[in-house]
Design a protein around this motif. Structure first.
Motif, mmCIF file in Angstrom:
data_model
loop_
_atom_site.group_PDB
_atom_site.id
_atom_site.type_symbol
_atom_site.label_atom_id
_atom_site.label_comp_id
_atom_site.label_asym_id
_atom_site.label_seq_id
_atom_site.Cartn_x
_atom_site.Cartn_y
_atom_site.Cartn_z
ATOM 1 N N SER A 85 0.849 -1.191 0.000
ATOM 2 C CA SER A 85 0.000 0.000 0.000
ATOM 3 C C SER A 85 0.880 1.234 0.000
ATOM 4 C CB SER A 85 -0.908 0.000 1.234
ATOM 5 O OG SER A 85 -1.763 1.122 1.229
ATOM 6 N N CYS A 86 0.441 2.247 -0.713
ATOM 7 C CA CYS A 86 1.195 3.491 -0.798
ATOM 8 C C CYS A 86 0.258 4.679 -0.638
ATOM 9 C CB CYS A 86 1.929 3.587 -2.128
ATOM 10 S SG CYS A 86 3.249 2.366 -2.326
ATOM 11 N N ILE A 87 0.790 5.748 -0.053
ATOM 12 C CA ILE A 87 -0.016 6.940 0.183
ATOM 13 C C ILE A 87 0.755 8.160 -0.314
ATOM 14 C CG2 ILE A 87 0.848 7.302 2.544
ATOM 15 C CD1 ILE A 87 -2.100 8.069 3.272
ATOM 16 N N SER A 88 0.010 9.096 -0.883
ATOM 17 C CA SER A 88 0.636 10.260 -1.501
ATOM 18 C C SER A 88 1.207 11.223 -0.471
ATOM 19 C CB SER A 88 -0.387 10.978 -2.384
ATOM 20 O OG SER A 88 -1.487 11.413 -1.598
ATOM 21 N N ARG A 89 1.902 12.246 -0.967
ATOM 22 C CA ARG A 89 2.604 13.199 -0.119
ATOM 23 C C ARG A 89 1.700 13.886 0.903
ATOM 24 N NH1 ARG A 89 6.525 16.755 -3.953
ATOM 25 N NH2 ARG A 89 7.699 15.073 -4.919
ATOM 26 N N ARG A 90 0.499 14.200 0.507
ATOM 27 C CA ARG A 90 -0.414 14.884 1.430
ATOM 28 C C ARG A 90 -1.468 13.954 1.994
ATOM 29 N NH1 ARG A 90 -1.704 20.822 -1.292
ATOM 30 N NH2 ARG A 90 0.459 21.519 -1.425
ATOM 31 N N GLY A 91 -1.445 12.703 1.558
ATOM 32 C CA GLY A 91 -2.385 11.728 2.090
ATOM 33 C C GLY A 91 -3.700 11.651 1.356
ATOM 34 N N GLY A 92 -3.815 12.358 0.235
ATOM 35 C CA GLY A 92 -5.082 12.378 -0.466
ATOM 36 C C GLY A 92 -5.297 11.246 -1.447
ATOM 37 N N TRP B 221 -4.246 7.032 -2.341
ATOM 38 C CA TRP B 221 -3.654 5.817 -1.837
ATOM 39 C C TRP B 221 -3.920 4.677 -2.795
ATOM 40 C CZ3 TRP B 221 -7.154 8.900 0.642
ATOM 41 C CH2 TRP B 221 -8.480 8.485 0.619
ATOM 42 N N TYR B 222 -3.101 3.663 -2.640
ATOM 43 C CA TYR B 222 -3.179 2.473 -3.480
ATOM 44 C C TYR B 222 -3.024 1.237 -2.604
ATOM 45 C CZ TYR B 222 -1.584 -1.286 -6.496
ATOM 46 O OH TYR B 222 -1.446 -2.499 -7.108
ATOM 47 N N ALA C 187 8.852 2.669 3.184
ATOM 48 C CA ALA C 187 9.774 3.304 2.250
ATOM 49 C C ALA C 187 9.230 4.663 1.837
ATOM 50 C CB ALA C 187 9.981 2.422 1.027
ATOM 51 N N ALA C 188 10.129 5.543 1.465
ATOM 52 C CA ALA C 188 9.750 6.906 1.095
ATOM 53 C C ALA C 188 10.328 7.266 -0.264
ATOM 54 C CB ALA C 188 10.238 7.900 2.143
ATOM 55 N N ASP C 189 9.582 8.086 -0.980
ATOM 56 C CA ASP C 189 10.022 8.499 -2.308
ATOM 57 C C ASP C 189 9.506 9.901 -2.601
ATOM 58 O OD1 ASP C 189 11.321 7.644 -4.858
ATOM 59 O OD2 ASP C 189 9.327 8.118 -5.608
ATOM 60 N N SER C 190 10.361 10.732 -3.169
ATOM 61 C CA SER C 190 9.969 12.115 -3.456
ATOM 62 C C SER C 190 9.588 12.330 -4.915
ATOM 63 C CB SER C 190 11.108 13.067 -3.084
ATOM 64 O OG SER C 190 12.262 12.792 -3.865
ATOM 65 N N ALA C 191 9.687 11.316 -5.739
ATOM 66 C CA ALA C 191 9.386 11.475 -7.163
ATOM 67 C C ALA C 191 7.909 11.765 -7.379
ATOM 68 C CB ALA C 191 9.783 10.220 -7.931
ATOM 69 N N LEU C 192 7.626 12.557 -8.375
ATOM 70 C CA LEU C 192 6.248 12.891 -8.710
ATOM 71 C C LEU C 192 5.680 11.803 -9.617
ATOM 72 C CD1 LEU C 192 6.533 16.724 -9.361
ATOM 73 C CD2 LEU C 192 5.501 15.595 -7.396
ATOM 74 N N ARG C 193 4.932 10.920 -9.034
ATOM 75 C CA ARG C 193 4.306 9.847 -9.793
ATOM 76 C C ARG C 193 3.124 9.338 -9.000
ATOM 77 N NH1 ARG C 193 8.671 4.876 -9.201
ATOM 78 N NH2 ARG C 193 9.302 5.282 -7.053
ATOM 79 N N SER C 194 2.316 8.528 -9.629
ATOM 80 C CA SER C 194 1.127 8.025 -8.957
ATOM 81 C C SER C 194 1.517 7.034 -7.863
ATOM 82 C CB SER C 194 0.206 7.343 -9.966
ATOM 83 O OG SER C 194 0.744 6.111 -10.378
ATOM 84 N N VAL C 195 0.661 6.898 -6.881
ATOM 85 C CA VAL C 195 0.945 5.953 -5.798
ATOM 86 C C VAL C 195 0.926 4.528 -6.327
ATOM 87 C CG1 VAL C 195 0.286 7.392 -3.851
ATOM 88 C CG2 VAL C 195 -1.490 6.147 -5.114
ATOM 89 N N LYS C 196 0.136 4.278 -7.361
ATOM 90 C CA LYS C 196 0.125 2.942 -7.954
ATOM 91 C C LYS C 196 1.482 2.639 -8.587
ATOM 92 C CE LYS C 196 -2.276 0.031 -11.310
ATOM 93 N NZ LYS C 196 -3.370 -0.036 -12.309
#
Length: 128
Positions: free
Chosen positions: A49-56, A58-59, A97-106
């Motif tokens: 599961s992954c969640i975006s930078r602001r939490g809006g 998720w996948y 894990a953390a990632d700063s790249a601009l891409r979809s959570v999927k």
């Protein structure tokens, strides 16, 4: 260098629940998307599961959809994975894990090798 520390792993019976926590060493809101990955014995690491930078956004992987919930408390700078209706197939070491790249959570969850920072993992064992 961002450090991530997972906690909350342990043993559970089938049908039980666990809550995993991920504590980053630095501020992550609006900087890093966060993902939970797992690696079972003899298997490759996979995105759970992954969640975006602001939490809006998720996948969830199909295998955990409807059972696991990812969330982030930006005030506390924490990310959680609530796991319910656990099965033996959920047995694995779980990594934050953390990632700063601009891409979809999927896309992020599908790109294990592309994650920037990793925690050391917390083991989860589901058995009766």
């Amino acid at each position: 260098q961002l450090q991530l520390v997972e906690s909350g792993g342990g043993s559970a019976q089938p049908g039980g629940s666990l809550r995993l926590s991920c504590a980053p060493s630095g501020y992550t809101y609006d900087v890093y998307a966060i993902g939970w990955f797992r690696q079972a014995p003899g298997k490759e690491r996979e995105g759970v599961s992954c969640i975006s930078r602001r939490g809006g956004f998720w996948y969830y992987a199909d295998s955990v959809k409807g059972r696991f919930t990812i969330s982030r408390d930006n005030a506390k700078n924490m990310v959680y994975l609530d796991m319910k209706i656990l099965t033996p197939e959920d047995t694995a070491v779980y990594y934050c894990a953390a990632d700063s790249a601009l891409r979809s959570v999927k896309d992020m969850c599908a790109d294990v090798s592309g994650m920037e920072y990793w925690g050391k993992g917390t083991p989860v064992t589901v058995s009766s």
